[in-house]
Write a protein that holds these residues in place. Structure first.
Motif, PDB file in Angstrom:
ATOM      1  N   ASP A   1       0.873  -1.168   0.000  1.00  0.00           N
ATOM      2  CA  ASP A   1       0.000   0.000   0.000  1.00  0.00           C
ATOM      3  C   ASP A   1       0.912   1.219   0.000  1.00  0.00           C
ATOM      4  O   ASP A   1       1.504   1.552   1.033  1.00  0.00           O
ATOM      5  N   ASN A   2       1.036   1.864  -1.157  1.00  0.00           N
ATOM      6  CA  ASN A   2       1.971   2.984  -1.283  1.00  0.00           C
ATOM      7  C   ASN A   2       1.447   4.264  -0.624  1.00  0.00           C
ATOM      8  O   ASN A   2       2.191   5.239  -0.507  1.00  0.00           O
ATOM      9  N   VAL A   3       0.203   4.286  -0.226  1.00  0.00           N
ATOM     10  CA  VAL A   3      -0.332   5.418   0.526  1.00  0.00           C
ATOM     11  C   VAL A   3       0.044   5.277   2.008  1.00  0.00           C
ATOM     12  O   VAL A   3       0.447   6.240   2.657  1.00  0.00           O
ATOM     13  N   LYS A   4      -0.064   4.052   2.495  1.00  0.00           N
ATOM     14  CA  LYS A   4       0.245   3.794   3.909  1.00  0.00           C
ATOM     15  C   LYS A   4       1.701   3.387   4.118  1.00  0.00           C
ATOM     16  O   LYS A   4       2.105   3.074   5.241  1.00  0.00           O
ATOM     17  N   ASN A   5       2.490   3.356   3.039  1.00  0.00           N
ATOM     18  CA  ASN A   5       3.919   2.999   3.143  1.00  0.00           C
ATOM     19  C   ASN A   5       4.120   1.647   3.834  1.00  0.00           C
ATOM     20  O   ASN A   5       4.968   1.516   4.729  1.00  0.00           O
ATOM     21  N   THR A   6       3.361   0.682   3.438  1.00  0.00           N
ATOM     22  CA  THR A   6       3.412  -0.626   4.087  1.00  0.00           C
ATOM     23  C   THR A   6       3.389  -1.739   3.046  1.00  0.00           C
ATOM     24  O   THR A   6       2.662  -1.650   2.062  1.00  0.00           O
ATOM     25  N   ALA A   7       4.192  -2.753   3.298  1.00  0.00           N
ATOM     26  CA  ALA A   7       4.160  -3.976   2.499  1.00  0.00           C
ATOM     27  C   ALA A   7       3.651  -5.117   3.381  1.00  0.00           C
ATOM     28  O   ALA A   7       3.781  -5.071   4.608  1.00  0.00           O
ATOM     29  N   PHE A   8       3.097  -6.123   2.725  1.00  0.00           N
ATOM     30  CA  PHE A   8       2.480  -7.223   3.454  1.00  0.00           C
ATOM     31  C   PHE A   8       2.924  -8.563   2.866  1.00  0.00           C
ATOM     32  O   PHE A   8       3.276  -8.658   1.687  1.00  0.00           O
ATOM     33  N   LEU A   9       2.861  -9.579   3.698  1.00  0.00           N
ATOM     34  CA  LEU A   9       3.042 -10.950   3.233  1.00  0.00           C
ATOM     35  C   LEU A   9       1.965 -11.797   3.896  1.00  0.00           C
ATOM     36  O   LEU A   9       2.025 -12.052   5.101  1.00  0.00           O
ATOM     37  N   GLN A  10       0.981 -12.185   3.111  1.00  0.00           N
ATOM     38  CA  GLN A  10      -0.067 -13.087   3.591  1.00  0.00           C
ATOM     39  C   GLN A  10       0.412 -14.515   3.400  1.00  0.00           C
ATOM     40  O   GLN A  10       0.722 -14.911   2.268  1.00  0.00           O
ATOM     41  N   MET A  11       0.472 -15.260   4.488  1.00  0.00           N
ATOM     42  CA  MET A  11       0.986 -16.623   4.450  1.00  0.00           C
ATOM     43  C   MET A  11      -0.119 -17.582   4.852  1.00  0.00           C
ATOM     44  O   MET A  11      -0.605 -17.534   5.999  1.00  0.00           O
ATOM     45  N   ASN A  12      -0.523 -18.427   3.921  1.00  0.00           N
ATOM     46  CA  ASN A  12      -1.560 -19.427   4.162  1.00  0.00           C
ATOM     47  C   ASN A  12      -0.978 -20.832   4.062  1.00  0.00           C
ATOM     48  O   ASN A  12       0.115 -21.021   3.517  1.00  0.00           O
ATOM     49  N   SER A  13      -1.712 -21.794   4.557  1.00  0.00           N
ATOM     50  CA  SER A  13      -1.296 -23.206   4.496  1.00  0.00           C
ATOM     51  C   SER A  13       0.138 -23.373   4.972  1.00  0.00           C
ATOM     52  O   SER A  13       0.953 -24.025   4.319  1.00  0.00           O
ATOM     53  N   LEU A  14       0.428 -22.786   6.102  1.00  0.00           N
ATOM     54  CA  LEU A  14       1.803 -22.802   6.597  1.00  0.00           C
ATOM     55  C   LEU A  14       2.268 -24.203   6.951  1.00  0.00           C
ATOM     56  O   LEU A  14       1.484 -25.045   7.409  1.00  0.00           O
ATOM     57  N   LYS A  15       3.555 -24.433   6.731  1.00  0.00           N
ATOM     58  CA  LYS A  15       4.189 -25.715   6.984  1.00  0.00           C
ATOM     59  C   LYS A  15       5.318 -25.521   8.005  1.00  0.00           C
ATOM     60  O   LYS A  15       5.867 -24.417   8.106  1.00  0.00           O
ATOM     61  N   PRO A  16       5.682 -26.573   8.715  1.00  0.00           N
ATOM     62  CA  PRO A  16       6.799 -26.437   9.663  1.00  0.00           C
ATOM     63  C   PRO A  16       8.077 -25.919   9.011  1.00  0.00           C
ATOM     64  O   PRO A  16       8.836 -25.187   9.642  1.00  0.00           O
ATOM     65  N   GLU A  17       8.297 -26.267   7.751  1.00  0.00           N
ATOM     66  CA  GLU A  17       9.508 -25.801   7.062  1.00  0.00           C
ATOM     67  C   GLU A  17       9.465 -24.312   6.726  1.00  0.00           C
ATOM     68  O   GLU A  17      10.458 -23.757   6.246  1.00  0.00           O
ATOM     69  N   ASP A  18       8.344 -23.647   6.970  1.00  0.00           N
ATOM     70  CA  ASP A  18       8.277 -22.196   6.815  1.00  0.00           C
ATOM     71  C   ASP A  18       8.810 -21.467   8.051  1.00  0.00           C
ATOM     72  O   ASP A  18       8.935 -20.238   8.042  1.00  0.00           O
ATOM     73  N   THR A  19       9.110 -22.208   9.103  1.00  0.00           N
ATOM     74  CA  THR A  19       9.645 -21.595  10.315  1.00  0.00           C
ATOM     75  C   THR A  19      10.970 -20.900  10.029  1.00  0.00           C
ATOM     76  O   THR A  19      11.892 -21.495   9.474  1.00  0.00           O
TER      77      THR A  19
END
Length: 122
Positions: A72-90
């Protein structure tokens, strides 16, 4: 540019988390943004990249279809939505900003956050 990540935590496998990266300054839209992650003893690994205007996104094969990067270039924020997380994403997840050509290369990015821990239990 100063970057501050938030949103990490402990989640069960199959769950979701949304990471945020808040940027200071008025130059946020000049930079591409990316997320990397790192586990102890291993090199920092590319996760996702988004272009300055948010039109183009690129993902590591290991997260494609499960993670979504946005900004969001107005709010100066980036996001990472993470779904179906796995233990190897730790890992510790870092956001980064820069004017880059090689989007998966750590040295291409000029600014980094302090990182936020994501732990996925099995």
């Amino acid at each position: 540019v100063q970057l501050v990540e938030s949103g990490g935590g402990l989640v069960q496998a199959g769950g979701s988390l949304r990471l945020s990266c808040a940027a200071s300054g008025r130059t946020f839209s000049r930079y591409a943004m990316a997320w990397f992650r790192q586990v102890p003893g291993k090199e920092r690994e590319f996760v996702a990249h988004i272009s300055r205007g948010g039109v183009t996104t690129t993902y590591a094969e290991s997260v494609k279809g499960r993670f979504t990067i946005s900004r969001d270039n107005v709010k100066n924020t980036a996001f990472l939505q993470m779904n179906s997380l796995k233990p190897e994403d730790t890992a510790v997840y870092y956001c980064a900003a820069g004017v880059v050509s090689a989007i998966g290369k750590v040295s291409e990015y000029d600014y980094w956050g302090q990182g936020t821990q994501v732990t996925v239990s099995s």
